[in-house]
Design a protein around this motif. Structure first.
Motif, PDB file in Angstrom:
ATOM      1  N   THR A  29       0.835  -1.202   0.000  1.00 27.12           N
ATOM      2  CA  THR A  29       0.000   0.000   0.000  1.00 27.12           C
ATOM      3  C   THR A  29       0.869   1.250   0.000  1.00 27.12           C
ATOM      4  OG1 THR A  29      -1.806  -1.120   1.149  1.00 27.12           O
ATOM      5  CG2 THR A  29      -1.764   1.278   1.304  1.00 27.12           C
ATOM      6  N   ILE A  30       1.867   1.302   0.859  1.00 27.75           N
ATOM      7  CA  ILE A  30       2.747   2.465   0.940  1.00 27.75           C
ATOM      8  C   ILE A  30       3.518   2.647  -0.361  1.00 27.75           C
ATOM      9  CG2 ILE A  30       4.788   3.398   2.108  1.00 27.75           C
ATOM     10  CD1 ILE A  30       3.548   2.281   4.720  1.00 27.75           C
ATOM     11  N   SER A  31       3.954   1.561  -0.956  1.00 31.15           N
ATOM     12  CA  SER A  31       4.653   1.633  -2.240  1.00 31.15           C
ATOM     13  C   SER A  31       3.744   2.223  -3.325  1.00 31.15           C
ATOM     14  CB  SER A  31       5.133   0.240  -2.643  1.00 31.15           C
ATOM     15  OG  SER A  31       5.688   0.270  -3.929  1.00 31.15           O
ATOM     16  N   GLU A  32       2.493   1.761  -3.379  1.00 29.39           N
ATOM     17  CA  GLU A  32       1.544   2.285  -4.355  1.00 29.39           C
ATOM     18  C   GLU A  32       1.251   3.763  -4.090  1.00 29.39           C
ATOM     19  OE1 GLU A  32      -2.032   0.073  -5.169  1.00 29.39           O
ATOM     20  OE2 GLU A  32      -0.964  -1.832  -5.146  1.00 29.39           O
ATOM     21  N   ILE A  33       1.143   4.124  -2.831  1.00 30.69           N
ATOM     22  CA  ILE A  33       0.886   5.520  -2.478  1.00 30.69           C
ATOM     23  C   ILE A  33       2.037   6.401  -2.958  1.00 30.69           C
ATOM     24  CG2 ILE A  33       0.773   7.134  -0.525  1.00 30.69           C
ATOM     25  CD1 ILE A  33      -0.995   5.039   0.892  1.00 30.69           C
ATOM     26  N   GLN A  34       3.265   5.946  -2.777  1.00 32.82           N
ATOM     27  CA  GLN A  34       4.421   6.728  -3.234  1.00 32.82           C
ATOM     28  C   GLN A  34       4.375   6.937  -4.748  1.00 32.82           C
ATOM     29  OE1 GLN A  34       6.463   8.464  -1.472  1.00 32.82           O
ATOM     30  NE2 GLN A  34       5.705   7.695   0.458  1.00 32.82           N
ATOM     31  N   GLU A  35       4.005   5.901  -5.479  1.00 33.53           N
ATOM     32  CA  GLU A  35       3.873   6.025  -6.934  1.00 33.53           C
ATOM     33  C   GLU A  35       2.814   7.065  -7.287  1.00 33.53           C
ATOM     34  OE1 GLU A  35       3.417   2.369  -9.240  1.00 33.53           O
ATOM     35  OE2 GLU A  35       4.403   1.295  -7.596  1.00 33.53           O
ATOM     36  N   ILE A  36       1.691   7.018  -6.589  1.00 31.90           N
ATOM     37  CA  ILE A  36       0.596   7.951  -6.843  1.00 31.90           C
ATOM     38  C   ILE A  36       1.031   9.383  -6.528  1.00 31.90           C
ATOM     39  CG2 ILE A  36      -1.700   8.671  -6.038  1.00 31.90           C
ATOM     40  CD1 ILE A  36      -2.231   5.572  -5.690  1.00 31.90           C
ATOM     41  N   ILE A  37       1.708   9.575  -5.420  1.00 31.46           N
ATOM     42  CA  ILE A  37       2.197  10.906  -5.055  1.00 31.46           C
ATOM     43  C   ILE A  37       3.105  11.443  -6.155  1.00 31.46           C
ATOM     44  CG2 ILE A  37       3.703  12.161  -3.451  1.00 31.46           C
ATOM     45  CD1 ILE A  37       2.477  10.418  -1.200  1.00 31.46           C
ATOM     46  N   ASN A  38       3.984  10.603  -6.672  1.00 31.65           N
ATOM     47  CA  ASN A  38       4.880  11.030  -7.748  1.00 31.65           C
ATOM     48  C   ASN A  38       4.095  11.413  -8.997  1.00 31.65           C
ATOM     49  OD1 ASN A  38       7.155  10.715  -6.173  1.00 31.65           O
ATOM     50  ND2 ASN A  38       7.480   8.606  -6.811  1.00 31.65           N
ATOM     51  N   LEU A  39       3.045  10.670  -9.310  1.00 30.89           N
ATOM     52  CA  LEU A  39       2.213  11.006 -10.469  1.00 30.89           C
ATOM     53  C   LEU A  39       1.497  12.342 -10.265  1.00 30.89           C
ATOM     54  CD1 LEU A  39       0.698   7.493 -11.271  1.00 30.89           C
ATOM     55  CD2 LEU A  39       2.314   8.793 -12.682  1.00 30.89           C
ATOM     56  N   ILE A  40       1.008  12.563  -9.064  1.00 29.20           N
ATOM     57  CA  ILE A  40       0.307  13.822  -8.776  1.00 29.20           C
ATOM     58  C   ILE A  40       1.278  14.997  -8.863  1.00 29.20           C
ATOM     59  CG2 ILE A  40      -0.840  15.147  -6.946  1.00 29.20           C
ATOM     60  CD1 ILE A  40      -2.201  12.486  -6.131  1.00 29.20           C
ATOM     61  N   LYS A  41       2.486  14.818  -8.329  1.00 29.25           N
ATOM     62  CA  LYS A  41       3.490  15.888  -8.361  1.00 29.25           C
ATOM     63  C   LYS A  41       3.860  16.301  -9.782  1.00 29.25           C
ATOM     64  CE  LYS A  41       6.155  14.921  -4.171  1.00 29.25           C
ATOM     65  NZ  LYS A  41       7.475  14.444  -3.730  1.00 29.25           N
ATOM     66  N   THR A  42       3.664  15.402 -10.728  1.00 30.77           N
ATOM     67  CA  THR A  42       4.046  15.707 -12.108  1.00 30.77           C
ATOM     68  C   THR A  42       2.842  16.055 -12.987  1.00 30.77           C
ATOM     69  OG1 THR A  42       3.972  13.363 -12.722  1.00 30.77           O
ATOM     70  CG2 THR A  42       6.101  14.247 -11.989  1.00 30.77           C
ATOM     71  N   ASN A  43       1.674  16.227 -12.376  1.00 33.34           N
ATOM     72  CA  ASN A  43       0.476  16.580 -13.145  1.00 33.34           C
ATOM     73  C   ASN A  43       0.223  18.081 -12.983  1.00 33.34           C
ATOM     74  OD1 ASN A  43      -2.203  17.088 -14.001  1.00 33.34           O
ATOM     75  ND2 ASN A  43      -2.723  14.936 -13.694  1.00 33.34           N
ATOM     76  N   PRO A  44       0.660  18.883 -13.952  1.00 34.85           N
ATOM     77  CA  PRO A  44       0.559  20.341 -13.789  1.00 34.85           C
ATOM     78  C   PRO A  44      -0.879  20.845 -13.640  1.00 34.85           C
ATOM     79  CG  PRO A  44       1.243  19.778 -16.020  1.00 34.85           C
ATOM     80  CD  PRO A  44       1.221  18.504 -15.227  1.00 34.85           C
ATOM     81  N   ILE A  45      -1.822  20.191 -14.265  1.00 35.03           N
ATOM     82  CA  ILE A  45      -3.217  20.632 -14.168  1.00 35.03           C
ATOM     83  C   ILE A  45      -3.728  20.453 -12.740  1.00 35.03           C
ATOM     84  CG2 ILE A  45      -5.590  20.188 -14.940  1.00 35.03           C
ATOM     85  CD1 ILE A  45      -4.332  19.410 -17.672  1.00 35.03           C
ATOM     86  N   TRP A  46      -3.495  19.275 -12.165  1.00 32.53           N
ATOM     87  CA  TRP A  46      -3.958  19.027 -10.796  1.00 32.53           C
ATOM     88  C   TRP A  46      -3.251  19.956  -9.817  1.00 32.53           C
ATOM     89  CZ3 TRP A  46      -5.332  13.396  -9.155  1.00 32.53           C
ATOM     90  CH2 TRP A  46      -6.276  12.885 -10.030  1.00 32.53           C
ATOM     91  N   LEU A  47      -1.954  20.185 -10.025  1.00 32.19           N
ATOM     92  CA  LEU A  47      -1.214  21.060  -9.118  1.00 32.19           C
ATOM     93  C   LEU A  47      -1.728  22.499  -9.216  1.00 32.19           C
ATOM     94  CD1 LEU A  47       2.400  19.684  -9.589  1.00 32.19           C
ATOM     95  CD2 LEU A  47       0.891  19.349  -7.627  1.00 32.19           C
ATOM     96  N   ARG A  48      -1.978  22.966 -10.418  1.00 31.81           N
ATOM     97  CA  ARG A  48      -2.491  24.318 -10.617  1.00 31.81           C
ATOM     98  C   ARG A  48      -3.882  24.452  -9.978  1.00 31.81           C
ATOM     99  NH1 ARG A  48      -1.665  24.645 -15.672  1.00 31.81           N
ATOM    100  NH2 ARG A  48      -3.709  23.976 -16.375  1.00 31.81           N
ATOM    101  N   GLU A  49      -4.734  23.462 -10.209  1.00 35.65           N
ATOM    102  CA  GLU A  49      -6.081  23.508  -9.638  1.00 35.65           C
ATOM    103  C   GLU A  49      -6.057  23.502  -8.115  1.00 35.65           C
ATOM    104  OE1 GLU A  49      -8.088  20.214 -11.468  1.00 35.65           O
ATOM    105  OE2 GLU A  49      -8.713  21.425 -13.191  1.00 35.65           O
ATOM    106  N   SER A  50      -5.049  22.848  -7.542  1.00 34.55           N
ATOM    107  CA  SER A  50      -4.994  22.765  -6.076  1.00 34.55           C
ATOM    108  C   SER A  50      -4.601  24.100  -5.448  1.00 34.55           C
ATOM    109  CB  SER A  50      -4.043  21.655  -5.627  1.00 34.55           C
ATOM    110  OG  SER A  50      -2.702  22.016  -5.867  1.00 34.55           O
ATOM    111  N   GLN A  51      -4.198  25.070  -6.263  1.00 32.70           N
ATOM    112  CA  GLN A  51      -3.900  26.409  -5.762  1.00 32.70           C
ATOM    113  C   GLN A  51      -5.154  27.288  -5.725  1.00 32.70           C
ATOM    114  OE1 GLN A  51      -0.798  26.970  -4.534  1.00 32.70           O
ATOM    115  NE2 GLN A  51      -0.569  24.815  -5.053  1.00 32.70           N
ATOM    116  N   THR A  52      -6.234  26.798  -6.322  1.00 34.01           N
ATOM    117  CA  THR A  52      -7.499  27.526  -6.368  1.00 34.01           C
ATOM    118  C   THR A  52      -8.188  27.458  -5.012  1.00 34.01           C
ATOM    119  OG1 THR A  52      -7.739  26.828  -8.663  1.00 34.01           O
ATOM    120  CG2 THR A  52      -9.724  27.607  -7.572  1.00 34.01           C
ATOM    121  N   CYS A  53      -8.814  28.543  -4.630  1.00 34.07           N
ATOM    122  CA  CYS A  53      -9.583  28.540  -3.380  1.00 34.07           C
ATOM    123  C   CYS A  53     -10.760  27.575  -3.536  1.00 34.07           C
ATOM    124  CB  CYS A  53     -10.094  29.940  -3.062  1.00 34.07           C
ATOM    125  SG  CYS A  53     -11.041  29.989  -1.532  1.00 34.07           S
ATOM    126  N   PRO A  54     -10.913  26.632  -2.621  1.00 33.93           N
ATOM    127  CA  PRO A  54     -11.996  25.650  -2.738  1.00 33.93           C
ATOM    128  C   PRO A  54     -13.389  26.276  -2.841  1.00 33.93           C
ATOM    129  CG  PRO A  54     -10.504  25.019  -0.979  1.00 33.93           C
ATOM    130  CD  PRO A  54     -10.081  26.382  -1.446  1.00 33.93           C
TER     131      PRO A  54
END
Length: 161
Positions: A29-54
């Protein structure tokens, strides 16, 4: 007496097997989570959207939170795939799992909570605002965002808002 010893040995063996499986599953589980975190860190759209006020993210339809129990823990990758396909509950549950399993939650949870917001999970708003309130420097703009977000989630009857 002999029967008691045999029973104890069997019980001990079963416990060792279960504990061993739990350790292996937790490592996976932790290994899969690390992979997912790395994918999220490299997704510019998701990162940009996460700067938006909810509070500025208005979902098309509000959806009920259906807790996925340990579904994400059994298969974080499947949860991530479902999140990418538009399942807000998967985004929300995966963000909560990452918070529990890692100490670097903010790198991945903000984009996941933000995505959950966009997909109608109001508790995603609340959790995103909570993170901003407790883990970032608060300036006027951020304070207004957090306040607006809590106010909106409260009006929408989020149990945590």
């Amino acid at each position: 007496m002999r029967r008691t010893i045999v029973t104890l040995m069997i019980t001990f063996s079963v416990c060792c097997y279960i504990f061993g499986q739990t350790v292996v599953n937790n490592e996976q589980t932790i290994s899969e989570i690390q992979e997912i975190i790395n994918l999220i860190k490299t997704n510019p759209i998701w990162l940009r959207e996460s700067q938006t006020c909810p509070s500025s993210l208005v979902p098309k339809i509000e959806k009920e939170v259906t807790f996925l129990d340990d579904g994400c823990e059994r298969s974080p990758k499947k949860c991530f795939e479902n999140c990418k396909k538009g399942d807000g509950n998967s985004c929300y549950a995966l963000a909560l799992l990452i918070q529990v399993k890692t100490d670097i939650a903010n790198t991945a949870t903000n984009p996941l909570f933000t995505r959950a917001c966009k997909l109608g999970i109001i508790s995603g708003w609340t959790n995103r605002a909570d993170f901003d309130l407790n883990n970032t420097k608060i300036n006027r703009k951020k304070a207004k965002c957090v306040s607006d977000t809590f106010e909106k989630s409260c009006k929408m009857k989020d149990s945590w808002g």
